[in-house]
Scaffold this active site. Structure first.
Site, PDB file in Angstrom:
ATOM      1  N   SER A  41      39.206 -36.410 -18.826  1.00  0.00           N
ATOM      2  CA  SER A  41      38.943 -35.226 -19.665  1.00  0.00           C
ATOM      3  C   SER A  41      39.240 -35.479 -21.141  1.00  0.00           C
ATOM      4  O   SER A  41      38.933 -34.639 -21.988  1.00  0.00           O
ATOM      5  CB  SER A  41      39.761 -34.026 -19.161  1.00  0.00           C
ATOM      6  OG  SER A  41      41.149 -34.309 -19.209  1.00  0.00           O
ATOM      7  N   GLY A  42      39.869 -36.618 -21.467  1.00  0.00           N
ATOM      8  CA  GLY A  42      40.115 -36.945 -22.874  1.00  0.00           C
ATOM      9  C   GLY A  42      41.577 -36.875 -23.292  1.00  0.00           C
ATOM     10  O   GLY A  42      41.876 -36.889 -24.486  1.00  0.00           O
ATOM     11  N   LYS A  43      42.491 -36.845 -22.337  1.00  0.00           N
ATOM     12  CA  LYS A  43      43.928 -36.699 -22.661  1.00  0.00           C
ATOM     13  C   LYS A  43      44.432 -37.848 -23.536  1.00  0.00           C
ATOM     14  O   LYS A  43      45.057 -37.613 -24.576  1.00  0.00           O
ATOM     15  CB  LYS A  43      44.783 -36.678 -21.367  1.00  0.00           C
ATOM     16  CG  LYS A  43      44.458 -35.549 -20.426  1.00  0.00           C
ATOM     17  CD  LYS A  43      45.381 -35.558 -19.213  1.00  0.00           C
ATOM     18  CE  LYS A  43      45.264 -36.784 -18.337  1.00  0.00           C
ATOM     19  NZ  LYS A  43      43.947 -36.968 -17.719  1.00  0.00           N
ATOM     20  N   ASP A  67      49.233 -43.029 -17.190  1.00  0.00           N
ATOM     21  CA  ASP A  67      48.776 -44.369 -16.773  1.00  0.00           C
ATOM     22  C   ASP A  67      49.849 -45.419 -17.061  1.00  0.00           C
ATOM     23  O   ASP A  67      50.183 -46.232 -16.199  1.00  0.00           O
ATOM     24  CB  ASP A  67      47.517 -44.747 -17.572  1.00  0.00           C
ATOM     25  CG  ASP A  67      46.238 -44.469 -16.796  1.00  0.00           C
ATOM     26  OD1 ASP A  67      46.222 -44.755 -15.592  1.00  0.00           O
ATOM     27  OD2 ASP A  67      45.284 -43.969 -17.401  1.00  0.00           O
ATOM     28  N   ARG A  70      53.157 -45.252 -15.022  1.00  0.00           N
ATOM     29  CA  ARG A  70      53.022 -45.690 -13.634  1.00  0.00           C
ATOM     30  C   ARG A  70      53.088 -47.223 -13.516  1.00  0.00           C
ATOM     31  O   ARG A  70      53.075 -47.762 -12.415  1.00  0.00           O
ATOM     32  CB  ARG A  70      51.730 -45.130 -13.026  1.00  0.00           C
ATOM     33  CG  ARG A  70      51.874 -43.675 -12.604  1.00  0.00           C
ATOM     34  CD  ARG A  70      50.587 -43.071 -12.125  1.00  0.00           C
ATOM     35  NE  ARG A  70      50.756 -41.688 -11.699  1.00  0.00           N
ATOM     36  CZ  ARG A  70      51.160 -41.311 -10.493  1.00  0.00           C
ATOM     37  NH1 ARG A  70      51.441 -42.212  -9.588  1.00  0.00           N
ATOM     38  NH2 ARG A  70      51.280 -40.022 -10.200  1.00  0.00           N
ATOM     39  N   ARG A  84      53.375 -36.510  -7.322  1.00  0.00           N
ATOM     40  CA  ARG A  84      52.959 -36.006  -8.646  1.00  0.00           C
ATOM     41  C   ARG A  84      54.055 -35.101  -9.217  1.00  0.00           C
ATOM     42  O   ARG A  84      54.365 -35.156 -10.417  1.00  0.00           O
ATOM     43  CB  ARG A  84      51.638 -35.237  -8.533  1.00  0.00           C
ATOM     44  CG  ARG A  84      50.421 -36.141  -8.239  1.00  0.00           C
ATOM     45  CD  ARG A  84      49.139 -35.323  -8.267  1.00  0.00           C
ATOM     46  NE  ARG A  84      48.014 -36.002  -7.659  1.00  0.00           N
ATOM     47  CZ  ARG A  84      47.073 -36.680  -8.325  1.00  0.00           C
ATOM     48  NH1 ARG A  84      47.117 -36.793  -9.618  1.00  0.00           N
ATOM     49  NH2 ARG A  84      46.072 -37.247  -7.672  1.00  0.00           N
ATOM     50  N   ASN A  87      56.745 -37.315 -10.437  1.00  0.00           N
ATOM     51  CA  ASN A  87      56.235 -37.962 -11.654  1.00  0.00           C
ATOM     52  C   ASN A  87      56.435 -37.039 -12.861  1.00  0.00           C
ATOM     53  O   ASN A  87      56.994 -37.442 -13.894  1.00  0.00           O
ATOM     54  CB  ASN A  87      54.742 -38.258 -11.426  1.00  0.00           C
ATOM     55  CG  ASN A  87      54.100 -39.056 -12.548  1.00  0.00           C
ATOM     56  OD1 ASN A  87      54.749 -39.846 -13.202  1.00  0.00           O
ATOM     57  ND2 ASN A  87      52.806 -38.846 -12.757  1.00  0.00           N
ATOM     58  N   ILE A 110      47.875 -35.904 -15.992  1.00  0.00           N
ATOM     59  CA  ILE A 110      47.026 -34.938 -15.283  1.00  0.00           C
ATOM     60  C   ILE A 110      47.841 -33.673 -15.010  1.00  0.00           C
ATOM     61  O   ILE A 110      47.374 -32.562 -15.225  1.00  0.00           O
ATOM     62  CB  ILE A 110      46.494 -35.530 -13.959  1.00  0.00           C
ATOM     63  CG1 ILE A 110      45.630 -36.760 -14.241  1.00  0.00           C
ATOM     64  CG2 ILE A 110      45.686 -34.474 -13.201  1.00  0.00           C
ATOM     65  CD1 ILE A 110      45.171 -37.515 -12.988  1.00  0.00           C
ATOM     66  N   SER A 111      49.062 -33.839 -14.540  1.00  0.00           N
ATOM     67  CA  SER A 111      49.994 -32.726 -14.267  1.00  0.00           C
ATOM     68  C   SER A 111      49.263 -31.480 -13.768  1.00  0.00           C
ATOM     69  O   SER A 111      49.243 -30.455 -14.447  1.00  0.00           O
ATOM     70  CB  SER A 111      50.832 -32.408 -15.513  1.00  0.00           C
ATOM     71  OG  SER A 111      50.089 -32.391 -16.704  1.00  0.00           O
TER      72      SER A 111
HETATM   73  N1  LIG Z   1      44.171 -39.877  -6.642  1.00  0.00           N
HETATM   74  C1  LIG Z   1      44.251 -40.951  -7.459  1.00  0.00           C
HETATM   75  N2  LIG Z   1      44.066 -42.192  -6.975  1.00  0.00           N
HETATM   76  C2  LIG Z   1      44.148 -43.276  -7.782  1.00  0.00           C
HETATM   77  N3  LIG Z   1      44.425 -43.211  -9.108  1.00  0.00           N
HETATM   78  C3  LIG Z   1      44.616 -41.996  -9.648  1.00  0.00           C
HETATM   79  C4  LIG Z   1      44.541 -40.804  -8.854  1.00  0.00           C
HETATM   80  N4  LIG Z   1      44.805 -39.733  -9.667  1.00  0.00           N
HETATM   81  C5  LIG Z   1      45.010 -40.272 -10.908  1.00  0.00           C
HETATM   82  N5  LIG Z   1      44.892 -41.613 -10.896  1.00  0.00           N
HETATM   83  C6  LIG Z   1      45.086 -42.564 -12.018  1.00  0.00           C
HETATM   84  O1  LIG Z   1      46.465 -42.500 -12.435  1.00  0.00           O
HETATM   85  C7  LIG Z   1      46.524 -42.190 -13.823  1.00  0.00           C
HETATM   86  C8  LIG Z   1      47.756 -41.421 -14.160  1.00  0.00           C
HETATM   87  O2  LIG Z   1      47.821 -40.212 -13.425  1.00  0.00           O
HETATM   88  P1  LIG Z   1      48.980 -39.158 -13.773  1.00  0.00           P
HETATM   89  O3  LIG Z   1      50.300 -39.824 -13.641  1.00  0.00           O
HETATM   90  O4  LIG Z   1      48.681 -38.558 -15.114  1.00  0.00           O
HETATM   91  O5  LIG Z   1      48.785 -38.091 -12.613  1.00  0.00           O
HETATM   92  S1  LIG Z   1      49.753 -36.872 -12.256  1.00  0.00           S
HETATM   93  O6  LIG Z   1      50.156 -36.211 -13.503  1.00  0.00           O
HETATM   94  O7  LIG Z   1      50.907 -37.389 -11.512  1.00  0.00           O
HETATM   95  O8  LIG Z   1      48.923 -35.957 -11.400  1.00  0.00           O
HETATM   96  C9  LIG Z   1      45.227 -41.456 -14.100  1.00  0.00           C
HETATM   97  O9  LIG Z   1      44.966 -41.597 -15.480  1.00  0.00           O
HETATM   98  P2  LIG Z   1      43.867 -40.722 -16.282  1.00  0.00           P
HETATM   99  O10 LIG Z   1      42.512 -41.101 -15.711  1.00  0.00           O
HETATM  100  O11 LIG Z   1      44.059 -41.163 -17.702  1.00  0.00           O
HETATM  101  O12 LIG Z   1      44.188 -39.267 -16.063  1.00  0.00           O
HETATM  102  C10 LIG Z   1      44.247 -42.208 -13.218  1.00  0.00           C
HETATM  103  O13 LIG Z   1      43.852 -43.432 -13.833  1.00  0.00           O
HETATM  104  N1  LIG Z   2      36.090 -35.438 -27.609  1.00  0.00           N
HETATM  105  C1  LIG Z   2      35.426 -36.370 -26.928  1.00  0.00           C
HETATM  106  N2  LIG Z   2      34.090 -36.426 -26.972  1.00  0.00           N
HETATM  107  C2  LIG Z   2      33.401 -37.349 -26.280  1.00  0.00           C
HETATM  108  N3  LIG Z   2      33.962 -38.311 -25.504  1.00  0.00           N
HETATM  109  C3  LIG Z   2      35.305 -38.299 -25.408  1.00  0.00           C
HETATM  110  C4  LIG Z   2      36.110 -37.340 -26.100  1.00  0.00           C
HETATM  111  N4  LIG Z   2      37.408 -37.589 -25.801  1.00  0.00           N
HETATM  112  C5  LIG Z   2      37.415 -38.651 -24.972  1.00  0.00           C
HETATM  113  N5  LIG Z   2      36.165 -39.090 -24.740  1.00  0.00           N
HETATM  114  C6  LIG Z   2      35.794 -40.239 -23.872  1.00  0.00           C
HETATM  115  O1  LIG Z   2      35.994 -39.829 -22.521  1.00  0.00           O
HETATM  116  C7  LIG Z   2      36.500 -40.940 -21.767  1.00  0.00           C
HETATM  117  C8  LIG Z   2      37.810 -40.534 -21.107  1.00  0.00           C
HETATM  118  O2  LIG Z   2      38.769 -40.299 -22.126  1.00  0.00           O
HETATM  119  P1  LIG Z   2      40.307 -40.555 -21.894  1.00  0.00           P
HETATM  120  O3  LIG Z   2      40.989 -40.177 -23.171  1.00  0.00           O
HETATM  121  O4  LIG Z   2      40.573 -41.920 -21.357  1.00  0.00           O
HETATM  122  O5  LIG Z   2      40.616 -39.470 -20.756  1.00  0.00           O
HETATM  123  P2  LIG Z   2      41.874 -39.297 -19.812  1.00  0.00           P
HETATM  124  O6  LIG Z   2      43.067 -39.876 -20.529  1.00  0.00           O
HETATM  125  O7  LIG Z   2      41.994 -37.804 -19.624  1.00  0.00           O
HETATM  126  O8  LIG Z   2      41.568 -40.002 -18.517  1.00  0.00           O
HETATM  127  C9  LIG Z   2      36.650 -42.117 -22.724  1.00  0.00           C
HETATM  128  O9  LIG Z   2      35.539 -42.959 -22.593  1.00  0.00           O
HETATM  129  C10 LIG Z   2      36.680 -41.455 -24.088  1.00  0.00           C
HETATM  130  O10 LIG Z   2      36.184 -42.316 -25.093  1.00  0.00           O
END
Ligand SMILES: Nc1ncnc2c1ncn2[C@@H]1O[C@H](COP(=O)(O)OS(=O)(=O)O)[C@@H](OP(=O)(O)O)[C@H]1O
Ligand SMILES: Nc1ncnc2c1ncn2[C@@H]1O[C@H](COP(=O)(O)OP(=O)(O)O)[C@@H](O)[C@H]1O
EC number: 2.7.1.25
Length: 147
Positions: A41-43, A67, A70, A84, A87, A110-111
């Site tokens: 989602s862009g976190k 990420d 972990r 979670r 975490n 994600i929380s």
């Molecule tokens: N179900 C599942 N299976 C495998 N991998 C997963 C899963 N959920 C999350 N991810 C990956 O873990 C990244 C970090 O998650 P979080 O620690 O932010 O999750 S949480 O807050 O505990 O819900 C998360 O990073 P982001 O994609 O940046 O959100 C993912 O890469």
């Molecule tokens: N405001 C935005 N507009 C368009 N694309 C975006 C935006 N913010 C993030 N992205 C793109 O979306 C993808 C996921 O972003 P990311 O920051 O890694 O998300 P998350 O940390 O929630 O997993 C990346 O490829 C990033 O470049």
């Protein structure tokens, strides 16, 4: 007498330097910006932009990214609901310490559960926990910010 878990001999140790003194030294107010949203989602992108912008304004921040954490602190946790929750609890405690140190702590996880985020919020004074929820609305993220 102090009781923590099963121990009765654990006492809080006061530091000679307080939060107000640290904040004065850094010329900023310690707080937590908690970014929540689904994977992709862009976190992380928002966390990095915010940290860079704060740096250009002379403010010290530190990113706690789900990420990254972990790889170390939370490497023993998976993705079941209770993992979670643990975490988020751990990251909330660390974020609390960073804010107490006087930093602007940006937590990006994600929380998914409100109760876990609210437990982190409860560790800090009201105005020191800012939550940004990323909602995927069409192709681009929308930001909803609340304190
Ligand atoms: N179900 C599942 N299976 C495998 N991998 C997963 C899963 N959920 C999350 N991810 C990956 O873990 C990244 C970090 O998650 P979080 O620690 O932010 O999750 S949480 O807050 O505990 O819900 C998360 O990073 P982001 O994609 O940046 O959100 C993912 O890469
Ligand atoms: N405001 C935005 N507009 C368009 N694309 C975006 C935006 N913010 C993030 N992205 C793109 O979306 C993808 C996921 O972003 P990311 O920051 O890694 O998300 P998350 O940390 O929630 O997993 C990346 O490829 C990033 O470049």
């Amino acid at each position: 007498m102090s009781t923590v878990g099963n121990s009765t001999n654990i006492f809080w140790q006061e530091s000679p330097i307080g939060k107000l003194e640290r904040q004065k030294l850094l010329n900023q107010k310690g707080c937590v910006v908690w970014i929540t949203g689904l994977s992709g989602s862009g976190k992380s992108t928002l966390a990095c932009s915010l940290s860079r912008e704060l740096c250009t304004r002379g403010k010290l921040s530190y990113i706690l990214d789900g990420d990254n954490l972990r790889h170390g602190l939370n490497k023993d946790l998976g993705f079941k609901a209770e993992d979670r929750t643990e975490n988020i609890r751990r990251v909330g405690e660390v974020a609390h310490l960073f804010a107490d140190a006087g930093l602007i702590c940006i937590a990006s996880l994600i929380s998914p559960y409100r109760k876990d985020r609210d437990a982190c919020r409860a560790m800090l004074p009201d105005s020191s926990f800012i939550e940004a929820s990323l909602l995927l609305n069409g192709s681009y993220p929308d930001y909803v910010v609340s304190t």
